[in-house]
Structure formats: structure tokens, C-alpha cells
Design a protein around this motif. Structure first.
Motif, short mmCIF file in Angstrom:
data_model
loop_
_atom_site.label_atom_id
_atom_site.label_comp_id
_atom_site.label_asym_id
_atom_site.label_seq_id
_atom_site.Cartn_x
_atom_site.Cartn_y
_atom_site.Cartn_z
N LEU A 146 -1.42 -34.12 1.56
CA LEU A 146 -2.02 -35.53 1.33
C LEU A 146 -1.95 -36.96 3.23
N HIS A 150 3.42 -58.72 3.34
CA HIS A 150 2.20 -57.97 3.08
C HIS A 150 1.57 -59.75 2.99
N GLU A 208 8.97 -55.29 5.40
CA GLU A 208 8.82 -56.30 3.97
C GLU A 208 10.62 -56.78 4.37
N ARG A 231 -5.43 -46.18 2.97
CA ARG A 231 -4.94 -44.93 3.79
C ARG A 231 -6.54 -44.08 4.24
N THR A 270 5.27 -45.00 6.87
CA THR A 270 5.42 -44.45 7.16
C THR A 270 5.51 -44.81 8.06
N SER A 322 -1.60 -51.50 0.10
CA SER A 322 -0.46 -50.79 0.06
C SER A 322 -0.65 -49.95 -0.05
N CYS A 344 -1.46 -47.73 2.75
CA CYS A 344 -2.57 -47.05 3.72
C CYS A 344 -1.16 -46.50 4.97
N GLY A 345 0.26 -46.74 4.76
CA GLY A 345 1.04 -46.21 5.85
C GLY A 345 1.99 -47.13 6.95
N LYS A 346 2.48 -48.08 5.86
CA LYS A 346 2.43 -48.96 6.95
C LYS A 346 4.26 -48.43 7.35
N TYR A 373 2.35 -36.57 4.35
CA TYR A 373 2.87 -35.38 3.38
C TYR A 373 2.47 -34.57 3.06
N ALA A 424 -1.75 -39.97 5.29
CA ALA A 424 -0.80 -41.28 4.83
C ALA A 424 -1.15 -41.79 5.93
N1 ATP Z 1 7.48 -38.55 0.63
C1 ATP Z 1 6.42 -39.20 0.28
N2 ATP Z 1 6.23 -37.84 0.16
C2 ATP Z 1 4.34 -37.71 -0.34
N3 ATP Z 1 3.78 -38.57 -0.45
C3 ATP Z 1 4.56 -40.00 0.30
C4 ATP Z 1 5.98 -39.93 0.48
N4 ATP Z 1 5.67 -41.66 1.14
C5 ATP Z 1 4.65 -41.94 1.70
N5 ATP Z 1 3.75 -41.16 0.63
C6 ATP Z 1 2.35 -41.43 0.52
O1 ATP Z 1 1.66 -41.62 2.10
C7 ATP Z 1 0.63 -42.77 1.50
C8 ATP Z 1 1.57 -43.65 2.38
O2 ATP Z 1 3.00 -44.02 1.61
P1 ATP Z 1 3.61 -45.35 2.92
O3 ATP Z 1 4.45 -45.57 2.08
O4 ATP Z 1 3.48 -45.48 3.93
O5 ATP Z 1 2.31 -47.48 2.32
P2 ATP Z 1 2.51 -48.26 2.94
O6 ATP Z 1 1.26 -48.74 3.64
O7 ATP Z 1 3.71 -48.66 2.98
O8 ATP Z 1 2.65 -48.88 1.36
P3 ATP Z 1 3.43 -49.99 0.94
O9 ATP Z 1 2.63 -51.03 1.40
O10 ATP Z 1 2.15 -50.20 -0.70
O11 ATP Z 1 4.82 -50.66 1.17
C9 ATP Z 1 0.63 -43.12 -0.05
O12 ATP Z 1 0.02 -43.13 -0.72
C10 ATP Z 1 2.43 -42.26 -0.94
O13 ATP Z 1 2.27 -42.55 -1.58
#
Ligand code: ATP
Ligand code: MG
Length: 253
Positions: free
Chosen positions: A20, A193, A160, A211, A48, A42, A44-46, A12, A22
Motif C-alpha cells: 500500500l 488537522h 496531532e 494518499r 508515516t 486523513s 495521506c501519510g503524515k 506498507y 502511503a
Molecule cells: N502500520 C501500518 N500498516 C499498514 N498500513 C498502514 C500502517 N500505518 C499506516 N498505514 C496506512 O498508510 C496510510 C497513511 O497512514 P498515516 O497514519 O501515515 O496517515 P495520516 O496522514 O497520519 O492519517 P491521519 O490524519 O488519519 O492520522 C493509511 O492508508 C494507513 O491505513
């Protein structure tokens, strides 16, 4: 293979700091009849990953293909459901479920008929004319699932879907999900989760690292189907759940 992730990676961008990282790089192949559960710490990018497969987010590097063609925009064959039901409060259950058909230009009697036919399977036949505020959390998620199924997609992306529900309701709904899917064996990629939920539902559990999420384990769940709740106390089930947990808790590389 229906879906292939080819060295998929996402960062991102931020206005005033470095991008960042992701997700990834991650490569993965999903067959048409597979039910995959995606687990990992949490952040880790799931989500995404799921949004990229849905065609809602363009990856920074690598690509995803569906039936061999790169995914660059949302496809009719691939539907997504999020943790929040996101129902429209001013519409009835029936009109919420029928929404994708309305957006596709289907006339009212036909879209109502298709949505109505789905209500008994969703356990919502008494609630056709109810509004979202009149539904319990589990019922709202059922309606959101109906909005996915009504599109008759080959691929269900579920981020989820039962995350906000109590343990018993989510167990019940997740087994209902298996029944709803049973007829046509769609491809399912579901983020959860809950390790027990992942092992109970999936053909394969994919575990991502911290991540930026990379693949740390790909665990085949060779438990018989149909899956039943008493499986939760079976020794093979517990052995697999332990393997998933151990993979999630691996220290970052
Ligand atoms: N739109 C965005 N802009 C900037 N950073 C983002 C954005 N969306 C997610 N991130 C960052 O990217 C990383 C991965 O986010 P993501 O939502 O894919 O994780 P996740 O595995 O789904 O987490 P969770 O289990 O908490 O839902 C995180 O560090 C989050 O802060
Ligand atoms: Mg997420």
C-alpha cells in the motif's frame, strides 16, 4: 538545513495483497529555526512521515538526513510526541516527565530536579505527585510535552499533539507551545488537522495530497511574532488560512 527529506517514499507491505503506497515521493528542507505545520487529508501519510523522521520506521525509498547524516534510528536530538499522551498510569507526573532521563541512566535526584524545574512552565507545579488518572486531557498533554522538552532535543516532532482536546484548550496550549519554544528556537514539525492552528503557529505550512501524500503546497506564513489569539480575526491571517484550505481541497492529480 537541519532536516532534509530526499525523495522520501513509503509503502506498507501486506501479506496477501499488493504493498500500500502511503507516502511520497516527497522532498523537503527544514531549517533549524523553523516551525513547520504539516496538514493534509486523513490517511495521506503524515504520521508515516513523522515516524520516518523520528527514526522509528525505515522508508521504502529515499532517505532523511539530520545535519547531513542519514537518519536510520532514533536520535537524542529528535523527540516525538503523539496524539495520545501515553503516560504511564502507575507513575506520578514528575516521574512520567523524567522518564526519558531515567532511560538515559541519569540518577534520581538530578532527573527529578530537571523535571521539577519544568513544571511551572507547563502549568503543572501543583501536580508533581498526581497520577495520570487525576489529570484533565489538557494537563496530560502538557505532561507529555514535558517529556519531550526534558530531553532538550533540537527537533520536536509533534503528531496531532492537541488533537483530542476541545477548541479553547487546544488554542491555549498551542500558544503555550510557542512560549515554551521561544527561548531556544527548536525545529518543530507538527502535524495538525486544524488549519487555524497551523497558520497561527507555523513559519511554513506544508500541504500533502491524498494518499500517497505528495507535497501540493508550501505556504510561507509571514505573520509577525509573537503570535496572539486576536490574530485569528486578522485579514492577513484569514487570507493565509484560505490558501491552506484551497490547497487541501485540490482534487487528486
Ligand atoms: N502500520 C501500518 N500498516 C499498514 N498500513 C498502514 C500502517 N500505518 C499506516 N498505514 C496506512 O498508510 C496510510 C497513511 O497512514 P498515516 O497514519 O501515515 O496517515 P495520516 O496522514 O497520519 O492519517 P491521519 O490524519 O488519519 O492520522 C493509511 O492508508 C494507513 O491505513
Ligand atoms: Mg496520523
Amino acid at each position: 538545513m537541519t532536516i532534509r527529506l530526499h525523495a522520501l517514499q513509503h509503502s506498507y507491505s501486506a501479506v496477501d495483497s499488493a504493498p500500500l503506497p502511503a507516502l511520497g515521493p516527497i522532498s523537503l528542507e527544514i531549517a533549524a529555526d523553523e516551525f513547520i505545520c504539516l496538514v493534509g487529508p486523513s490517511g495521506c501519510g503524515k504520521s508515516t512521515l513523522v515516524r520516518i523522521v523520528a527514526g522509528l520506521l525505515a522508508p521504502s525509498a529515499g532517505h532523511v538526513t539530520y545535519m547531513g547524516a542519514p537518519i536510520t534510528a532514533p536520535l537524542d536530538d529528535i523527540a516525538i510526541m503523539f496524539q495520545a499522551a501515553n503516560l504511564l498510569p502507575w507513575r506520578t507526573v514528575l516521574d512520567n516527565i523524567a522518564l526519558p532521563l531515567e532511560l538515559a541512566g541519569m540518577p534520581l535526584p538530578k532527573r527529578h530536579q530537571i523535571a521539577r524545574d519544568l513544571l511551572p512552565q507547563l502549568g503543572l507545579q501543583q501536580f508533581e505527585r498526581a497520577y495520570p488518572t487525576e489529570l484533565s486531557g489538557g494537563m496530560a498533554q502538557r505532561a507529555a510535552l514535558g517529556r519531550v522538552i526534558v530531553q532538550a532535543p533540537q527537533v520536536w516532532l509533534l503528531d496531532e499533539p492537541f488533537g483530542a482536546l476541545d477548541a479553547l484548550t487546544r488554542e491555549k496550549l498551542s500558544l503555550e507551545l510557542l512560549r515554551l519554544r521561544a527561548r531556544s528556537r527548536q525545529t518543530i514539525l507538527m502535524v495538525t488537522h486544524d488549519i487555524a492552528e497551523a497558520v497561527l503557529l507555523a513559519d511554513r505550512v506544508i500541504v500533502l495530497s491524498q494518499r500517497p501524500g505528495k507535497l501540493v503546497a508550501d505556504i510561507a506564513i509571514d505573520l509577525p511574532r509573537p503570535r496572539q489569539p486576536d490574530l485569528l480575526y486578522n485579514s492577513d491571517f484569514l487570507r493565509l488560512a484560505k490558501r491552506v484550505r484551497a490547497a487541501i481541497e485540490l482534487p487528486a492529480q
